[in-house]
Design an enzyme around this catalytic site. Structure first.
Site, mmCIF file in Angstrom:
data_model
loop_
_atom_site.group_PDB
_atom_site.id
_atom_site.type_symbol
_atom_site.label_atom_id
_atom_site.label_comp_id
_atom_site.label_asym_id
_atom_site.label_seq_id
_atom_site.Cartn_x
_atom_site.Cartn_y
_atom_site.Cartn_z
ATOM 1 N N SER A 147 0.829 -1.215 0.000
ATOM 2 C CA SER A 147 0.000 0.000 0.000
ATOM 3 C C SER A 147 0.859 1.260 0.000
ATOM 4 O O SER A 147 2.019 1.234 0.406
ATOM 5 C CB SER A 147 -0.883 0.046 1.246
ATOM 6 O OG SER A 147 -1.384 -1.213 1.543
HETATM 7 N N1 SAH Z 1 0.398 -5.373 4.255
HETATM 8 C C1 SAH Z 1 0.980 -5.620 2.957
HETATM 9 C C2 SAH Z 1 -0.028 -5.331 1.863
HETATM 10 C C3 SAH Z 1 -0.132 -6.497 0.974
HETATM 11 S S1 SAH Z 1 -1.421 -6.487 -0.217
HETATM 12 C C4 SAH Z 1 2.280 -4.851 2.772
HETATM 13 O O1 SAH Z 1 2.608 -4.004 3.612
HETATM 14 O O2 SAH Z 1 3.013 -5.134 1.825
HETATM 15 C C5 SAH Z 1 -2.590 -7.604 0.524
HETATM 16 C C6 SAH Z 1 -2.109 -8.996 0.820
HETATM 17 O O3 SAH Z 1 -3.209 -9.750 1.330
HETATM 18 C C7 SAH Z 1 -1.587 -9.781 -0.387
HETATM 19 O O4 SAH Z 1 -0.270 -10.182 -0.154
HETATM 20 C C8 SAH Z 1 -2.538 -10.977 -0.490
HETATM 21 O O5 SAH Z 1 -1.906 -12.181 -0.920
HETATM 22 C C9 SAH Z 1 -3.028 -11.090 0.953
HETATM 23 N N2 SAH Z 1 -4.272 -11.832 1.142
HETATM 24 C C10 SAH Z 1 -5.425 -11.781 0.414
HETATM 25 N N3 SAH Z 1 -6.337 -12.643 0.907
HETATM 26 C C11 SAH Z 1 -5.769 -13.236 1.999
HETATM 27 C C12 SAH Z 1 -6.195 -14.221 2.927
HETATM 28 N N4 SAH Z 1 -7.416 -14.799 2.862
HETATM 29 N N5 SAH Z 1 -5.341 -14.596 3.899
HETATM 30 C C13 SAH Z 1 -4.103 -14.050 3.998
HETATM 31 N N6 SAH Z 1 -3.629 -13.127 3.133
HETATM 32 C C14 SAH Z 1 -4.445 -12.715 2.138
#
Ligand code: SAH
Length: 210
Positions: free
Chosen positions: A60
C-alpha cells in the site's frame, strides 16, 4: 540501517506527516523502517505511492499505511493480528509500536520473503504464517488489535471472535465498488460499533492459499 536509508525514511515520514496527523511513535516507526527492503524497485521506494510486489500483489501507499496504523491505536499494546502480510512493510511498522505482531499471508512466496525481510532488519517481534487469514490465528487469540490489509465486503466473524473485548479492528470495507477504511470497536462479545474513515484501495481478501 545506514545513514542514507535513515535520511530517506525521515524525508518520507515528513511528507506523510504533511498529509496525515501522526503520533510521535508512528512517525518514528516510519523513520526506522527502510521501505526499500520491501519493494522490488528500490528507486521508487520512498515515493508516496502503492508499489507492485510478487504474486501480482501490492504494497500500500505509505499514506494508507499511516492512516491504517493511526486508526489502529496500536502503541504499547501486546498482540496485533494482520491479515495480508504481503511484503511485510505494514507488519514491520506495527512491530515498532506493539510487542508482538502475528501476520498471516495466503501466498507462500510472499510469506517466505517477508520473513527474510524481518530477519534482515532484526525484527524479532513479528511472526508470519502461511495460511488463509480468514480463519485468523486462533492459538495466539485474543488479539488487542486486528488489521486487515486486504479488502472485503464483510469482516469474517472469526476475526471478531479473536479480537479481545475493548479491542479495535481496522479493515478496508468494499461496498458499491468503493472501499473505505472502517474502524470497529468490540465493546462486548455482542456489541461492535464502527466508524467510516477515509477512502482507500486494497487488493481483495481471497479464500484459500497459493
Ligand atoms: N500489508 C501488505 C499489503 C499487501 S497487499 C504490505 O505491507 O506489503 C494484501 C495482501 O493480502 C496480499 O499479499 C494478499 O496475498 C493477501 N491476502 C489476500 N487474501 C488473503 C487471505 N485470505 N489470507 C491471507 N492473506 C491474504
Amino acid at each position: 540501517m545506514d545513514n542514507l536509508e535513515r535520511i530517506k525514511c525521515q524525508k518520507m515520514a515528513d511528507e506523510i506527516a504533511d498529509n496525515v496527523a501522526l503520533s510521535l511513535g508512528v512517525y518514528e516507526a516510519f523513520c526506522n523502517t527502510p521501505r526499500e527492503i520491501f519493494v522490488p524497485v528500490g528507486r521508487y521506494a520512498y515515493d508516496l505511492l502503492a508499489q507492485p510486489i510478487d504474486g501480482s500483489q501490492w504494497i500500500s501507499s505509505p499514506l494508507t499505511v499511516a492512516k491504517m496504523t493511526m486508526a489502529l491505536e496500536v502503541e504499547g499494546v501486546d498482540k496485533v493480528l494482520e491479515i495480508g502480510c504481503g511484503s511485510g512493510y505494514q507488519a514491520a511498522i506495527l512491530s515498532h509500536l506493539a510487542h508482538r505482531v502475528f501476520s498471516v499471508e495466503r501466498i507462500a512466496s510472499l510469506a517466505a520473503s517477508s520473513r527474510v525481510n524481518f530477519e534482515s532488519l532484526g525484527l524479532r517481534g513479528v511472526h508470519v504464517r502461511h495460511d488463509d487469514g480468514r480463519s485468523g490465528w486462533s492459538s495466539f487469540a485474543p488479539f488487542d488489535r486486528v488489521l486487515l490489509s486486504c479488502a472485503t465486503p464483510e469482516v469474517p466473524k472469526r476475526l471478531f471472535d479473536q479480537l479481545a473485548q475493548g479491542g479495535i479492528l481496522v479493515a478496508p470495507i468494499e461496498s458499491n465498488g468503493a472501499q473505505n477504511i472502517v474502524k470497529f470497536k468490540k465493546l462486548s462479545a455482542t456489541e461492535i460499533v464502527s466508524e467510516v474513515l477515509d477512502e482507500c484501495l486494497f487488493v481483495p481478501l481471497l479464500s484459500g492459499t497459493a
